[in-house]
Design a protein around this motif. Sequence first.
Motif, mmCIF file in Angstrom:
data_model
loop_
_atom_site.group_PDB
_atom_site.id
_atom_site.type_symbol
_atom_site.label_atom_id
_atom_site.label_comp_id
_atom_site.label_asym_id
_atom_site.label_seq_id
_atom_site.Cartn_x
_atom_site.Cartn_y
_atom_site.Cartn_z
ATOM 1 N N ALA A 1 0.835 -1.209 0.000
ATOM 2 C CA ALA A 1 0.000 0.000 0.000
ATOM 3 C C ALA A 1 0.865 1.252 0.000
ATOM 4 O O ALA A 1 0.573 2.229 -0.707
ATOM 5 C CB ALA A 1 -0.930 -0.017 1.207
ATOM 6 N N ALA B 1 -0.035 5.068 -0.355
ATOM 7 C CA ALA B 1 -0.821 5.180 0.871
ATOM 8 C C ALA B 1 -0.031 5.885 1.963
ATOM 9 O O ALA B 1 1.202 5.829 2.023
ATOM 10 C CB ALA B 1 -1.238 3.797 1.355
ATOM 11 N N VAL C 1 -5.257 4.925 0.040
ATOM 12 C CA VAL C 1 -4.823 3.651 -0.544
ATOM 13 C C VAL C 1 -5.219 3.623 -2.016
ATOM 14 O O VAL C 1 -6.391 3.781 -2.364
ATOM 15 C CB VAL C 1 -5.454 2.459 0.199
ATOM 16 N N ALA D 1 -8.285 0.683 5.893
ATOM 17 C CA ALA D 1 -8.025 1.777 4.955
ATOM 18 C C ALA D 1 -9.237 2.692 4.902
ATOM 19 O O ALA D 1 -10.369 2.223 4.749
ATOM 20 C CB ALA D 1 -7.722 1.217 3.567
#
Length: 478
Positions: free
Chosen positions: A344, A349, A371, A388
């Motif tokens: 990620a 992310a 993400v 997330a």
Amino acid sequence: MSDQLLLIGGKYVPARDGQVFPVTSPTTGERLADVASADPADADAAVTAAHAAFHDWSTTSYVERRRILLRAADLLEEHAPEHYDALTLETGAVRGWGEMNIHEAAANLREAAALTSTPTGTLLPSHDPRTTNMSLRGPAGVVLAMIPWNAPVVLAARAVAIALAAGNTVILRPSELAPHSAGHLLAAALTRAGLPDGVINVLTCSPGTSRELVATLIARTEVRRVVFIGSTPVGRAIAQVAGAHLTPAVMELGGKNVTLVLDDADLDRAADLLTVAAFANSGQVCMSTDRVLVPRRHYDHLLARVTAKAQALTVGDPRTPGTDIGPLINRRAATHFRELVADAREHGATVLAGGGHTDGLLARPTVLGNVGRTARLAREEAFSPLVAVEPCQDEADMIQRANDSDYGLIASVLSADADRGVAVARRIHVGAVHINGPSVGDEPHVPFGGVGLSGFGRLGGAEAWHFFTEQKTLYCHG
């Protein structure tokens, strides 16, 4: 925990070839037990025993079946403290998760007991007034139930309680990671409650040997129903075997579960609910939320609240009072957790809490923002303390993203307007939706199961009763 044998025909016996495998505690790292590893010959013996017990059990009075199920529920709760300790050692569960397992398993047994007097048939009209048509339901036969390690006692009860109530006999194949909690614990309670020999049997097997064992079991014509609760890849393989033998199956599989926080939701309450939904049992729950959708204007506020909640959780030895998060089940799970977070990050992310690091099997609850859609976490089930949070344009965007998944197990919708929450829930393609509650949770009398890669069929309530029974029509001519 003592060494574990197979339970076949009411007797605890070693595997015929003498093979065993070790079970190691994620809590202490110690070897808990050597467990018998069944082979196809043991599978044949278990089916033979279950089939031999079927006639007498299927014709046993519903009053007696009810008595046994109710007594087993009482026994589970009478011995609850020792069961909590066993769960903690075998699965790494904190006490609260152990308590839920025992009490919800007992609730499933009691609900099944209430179903024993379900009407067994209906009268149907005929074009000929001298003819009476009857539609009858009766037990199907031997049920094969395969149980995972993560909520082992309650899922074992969910899989077999109604099957037993309807008059079927059962072969339990518990996860090799928790053979006691996912099989022997419930079987022992039922046996002590008076369940006759052979009505429930327990077959354990070592990692890597399950495929042959399960294929042998399903190939036997006496096995008339299959229940699998576990991962999607394994469920797919078992469903193919069951399909080849035309054996009806329920598949309760993985999830990529989402919580939608609508623009009128209370963000403080949302953060509280998400803490439970994302991090209960270290996120190792098929119903865990690992995606949160929120309007962009509330994104920063909700992210900050969820991050603060995650950082306040205590991670450590699940035997220690006050511990919120225990260990992941094994090294493979810890590696998967780290890989998802690293991937990620590579896709842009931002890590707000945690960070994807583990101390042995202990993983800090991790919160991610932004993400990317190409990250593995966007598609794969996390099954770890990982969530997330995604900003969305509006309600329509949230619904579209919620449905952009091959999975469809469970979801949650949070809104100040319950009617609005229901309206949104009806548009989400999953098997169940909580409105203003965490995604983790169900009740024994309510049908539960998923769609898409989350499986098919339902356990719980009348739908499960129908699954575990066969229908027969009688034409009675005057």
